[in-house]
Design a protein around this motif. Sequence first.
Motif, short mmCIF file in Angstrom:
data_model
loop_
_atom_site.label_atom_id
_atom_site.label_comp_id
_atom_site.label_asym_id
_atom_site.label_seq_id
_atom_site.Cartn_x
_atom_site.Cartn_y
_atom_site.Cartn_z
N ALA A 1 0.83 -1.20 0.00
CA ALA A 1 0.00 0.00 0.00
C ALA A 1 0.86 1.25 0.00
O ALA A 1 0.58 2.22 -0.72
N SER A 2 1.91 1.27 0.80
CA SER A 2 2.78 2.45 0.88
C SER A 2 3.54 2.68 -0.43
O SER A 2 3.87 3.81 -0.77
N GLU A 3 3.80 1.58 -1.17
CA GLU A 3 4.52 1.71 -2.44
C GLU A 3 3.59 2.13 -3.58
O GLU A 3 3.99 2.88 -4.46
N ARG A 4 2.35 1.67 -3.55
CA ARG A 4 1.44 1.94 -4.67
C ARG A 4 0.67 3.24 -4.51
O ARG A 4 0.20 3.80 -5.51
N LEU A 5 0.54 3.73 -3.28
CA LEU A 5 -0.22 4.95 -3.04
C LEU A 5 0.73 6.05 -2.58
O LEU A 5 1.23 6.02 -1.45
N CYS A 6 0.98 7.04 -3.44
CA CYS A 6 1.96 8.06 -3.09
C CYS A 6 1.48 8.93 -1.93
O CYS A 6 2.28 9.59 -1.27
N ASP B 1 -7.85 -10.30 -1.19
CA ASP B 1 -8.82 -9.81 -2.16
C ASP B 1 -9.44 -8.49 -1.71
O ASP B 1 -9.62 -7.57 -2.52
N GLU B 2 -9.79 -8.41 -0.42
CA GLU B 2 -10.35 -7.17 0.12
C GLU B 2 -9.34 -6.03 -0.01
O GLU B 2 -9.70 -4.90 -0.35
N PHE B 3 -8.08 -6.32 0.25
CA PHE B 3 -7.02 -5.33 0.13
C PHE B 3 -6.90 -4.85 -1.32
O PHE B 3 -6.79 -3.64 -1.58
N ASN B 4 -6.93 -5.78 -2.28
CA ASN B 4 -6.79 -5.41 -3.69
C ASN B 4 -7.92 -4.50 -4.13
O ASN B 4 -7.71 -3.55 -4.89
N GLU B 5 -9.14 -4.79 -3.67
CA GLU B 5 -10.28 -3.94 -4.00
C GLU B 5 -10.10 -2.54 -3.42
O GLU B 5 -10.43 -1.54 -4.06
N TRP B 6 -9.59 -2.49 -2.19
CA TRP B 6 -9.37 -1.18 -1.55
C TRP B 6 -8.31 -0.37 -2.31
O TRP B 6 -8.49 0.83 -2.54
N ILE B 7 -7.24 -1.03 -2.73
CA ILE B 7 -6.19 -0.35 -3.49
C ILE B 7 -6.76 0.23 -4.78
O ILE B 7 -6.48 1.38 -5.15
N LYS B 8 -7.59 -0.54 -5.48
CA LYS B 8 -8.21 -0.05 -6.73
C LYS B 8 -9.03 1.20 -6.47
O LYS B 8 -8.98 2.17 -7.23
N MET B 9 -9.82 1.18 -5.38
CA MET B 9 -10.65 2.33 -5.06
C MET B 9 -9.82 3.55 -4.72
O MET B 9 -10.14 4.67 -5.12
N GLU B 10 -8.72 3.35 -3.98
CA GLU B 10 -7.86 4.48 -3.61
C GLU B 10 -7.17 5.06 -4.85
O GLU B 10 -7.03 6.28 -4.97
N LEU B 11 -6.74 4.20 -5.77
CA LEU B 11 -6.11 4.69 -6.99
C LEU B 11 -7.12 5.49 -7.82
O LEU B 11 -6.79 6.52 -8.41
N LYS C 1 -9.68 7.16 -6.63
CA LYS C 1 -9.86 8.44 -5.95
C LYS C 1 -8.74 9.40 -6.33
O LYS C 1 -8.98 10.60 -6.56
N ASN C 2 -7.52 8.90 -6.41
CA ASN C 2 -6.38 9.75 -6.75
C ASN C 2 -6.50 10.29 -8.17
O ASN C 2 -6.13 11.44 -8.45
N VAL C 3 -7.02 9.46 -9.09
CA VAL C 3 -7.22 9.92 -10.47
C VAL C 3 -8.23 11.05 -10.50
O VAL C 3 -8.04 12.07 -11.16
N ARG C 4 -9.33 10.87 -9.77
CA ARG C 4 -10.39 11.88 -9.76
C ARG C 4 -9.93 13.19 -9.13
O ARG C 4 -10.34 14.27 -9.54
N LYS C 5 -9.07 13.07 -8.11
CA LYS C 5 -8.57 14.27 -7.43
C LYS C 5 -7.36 14.86 -8.13
O LYS C 5 -6.92 15.97 -7.79
N GLY C 6 -6.80 14.13 -9.09
CA GLY C 6 -5.62 14.62 -9.79
C GLY C 6 -4.35 14.48 -8.98
O GLY C 6 -3.34 15.13 -9.29
N THR C 7 -4.37 13.64 -7.95
CA THR C 7 -3.16 13.40 -7.16
C THR C 7 -2.52 12.09 -7.59
O THR C 7 -3.18 11.21 -8.14
N CYS C 8 -1.24 11.98 -7.33
CA CYS C 8 -0.49 10.75 -7.67
C CYS C 8 -0.65 10.40 -9.15
O CYS C 8 -0.68 9.23 -9.51
N VAL C 9 -0.80 11.41 -10.00
CA VAL C 9 -1.03 11.15 -11.42
C VAL C 9 0.14 10.39 -12.03
O VAL C 9 -0.04 9.50 -12.86
N LYS C 10 1.34 10.73 -11.59
CA LYS C 10 2.51 10.07 -12.15
C LYS C 10 2.45 8.56 -11.90
O LYS C 10 2.76 7.76 -12.78
N ASP C 11 2.04 8.16 -10.67
CA ASP C 11 1.95 6.74 -10.37
C ASP C 11 0.98 6.05 -11.31
O ASP C 11 1.23 4.96 -11.82
N VAL C 12 -0.17 6.70 -11.55
CA VAL C 12 -1.19 6.10 -12.40
C VAL C 12 -0.70 6.03 -13.84
O VAL C 12 -0.84 5.01 -14.52
#
Length: 285
Positions: free
Chosen positions: A200-205, A233-243, A245-256
């Motif tokens: 999570a710490s590596e995938r979510l800036c 599986d629950e963790f993977n779904e949470w990561i997808k949702m957080e990513l 959210k970051n796209v919608r907010k325009g944050t962590c765009v580089k990661d995406v």
Amino acid sequence: MFENIPNFPLKIEKMLYDGPNGIYKNGAPDGSRPGIFYANVNSKVPTFDMAALLLHETDPGHHLQDSYALTAQGIPIFRKVTDFSKYFGVPLHFPFYTAYSEGWGLYSEDLGEDLNIFKDDMERFGKYGLEIFRAARLVVDTGIHAKNWSRDHAIEYMTNYTAYTPEFIAKEIDRYSTWPAQATTYMIGKLKIRELRKRASERLCNFEKDKLIKPLHSVILSNGAMPISVMQDEFNEWIKMELLKNVRKGTCVKDVTDRVEQFHNIQSFVIFMCTFIAVLYTTDV
């Protein structure tokens, strides 16, 4: 480090028999009985590891874990409440997800460092002493059930490499002898939880900035007892949702964008290989 913490009471009482240093009994689903930590005051037991043991058994360990489960919505009762009536009736016990339950217990001991619980060197020694103890019992568990170790051999090994007495260790060895892989499963669960936190710490800036450790812990705790595969599986779904959210907010765009570019590179490579194989096949024909 947690959010929406359930207000579930906890009591500390005297253990009625001479058993381990301390154990936890979960509360009643309707709140009629609090969670209880039973402390062994019936014989001389080590106290240097008490801070780490309380972290494991109470908060943020099993008491907090069970409190989240008891108040969770939309999960069946067997995931809310552990049936301890056949706890030692292996293999007759109703499905008991040791890797999840005890993995969280060991992980909670590590959280003592994050929460600055250990106040002096003796308490830290107790925490590290327990870590060595858990490492040694991985060897013993394997030795007894895969290498035909005798009871005396197992007791001698743990006496040589841990801070505990032969009398204390003998009780533990009897437990491991009758419950194959149970001690090993503790560590499997802890390592998986730490792996998910690292991912999570590596995938979510914004993991540190937005204190996403709180919702991560909620994902692990608020779904009740579950197999490790379901927790992942629950963790993977949470990561997808957080990513998302970051796209919608325009944050962590580089990661995406990096991940999208990586996907396109893989896609291009697959198309190239398919074309290459098709050409070879056509040429041969």
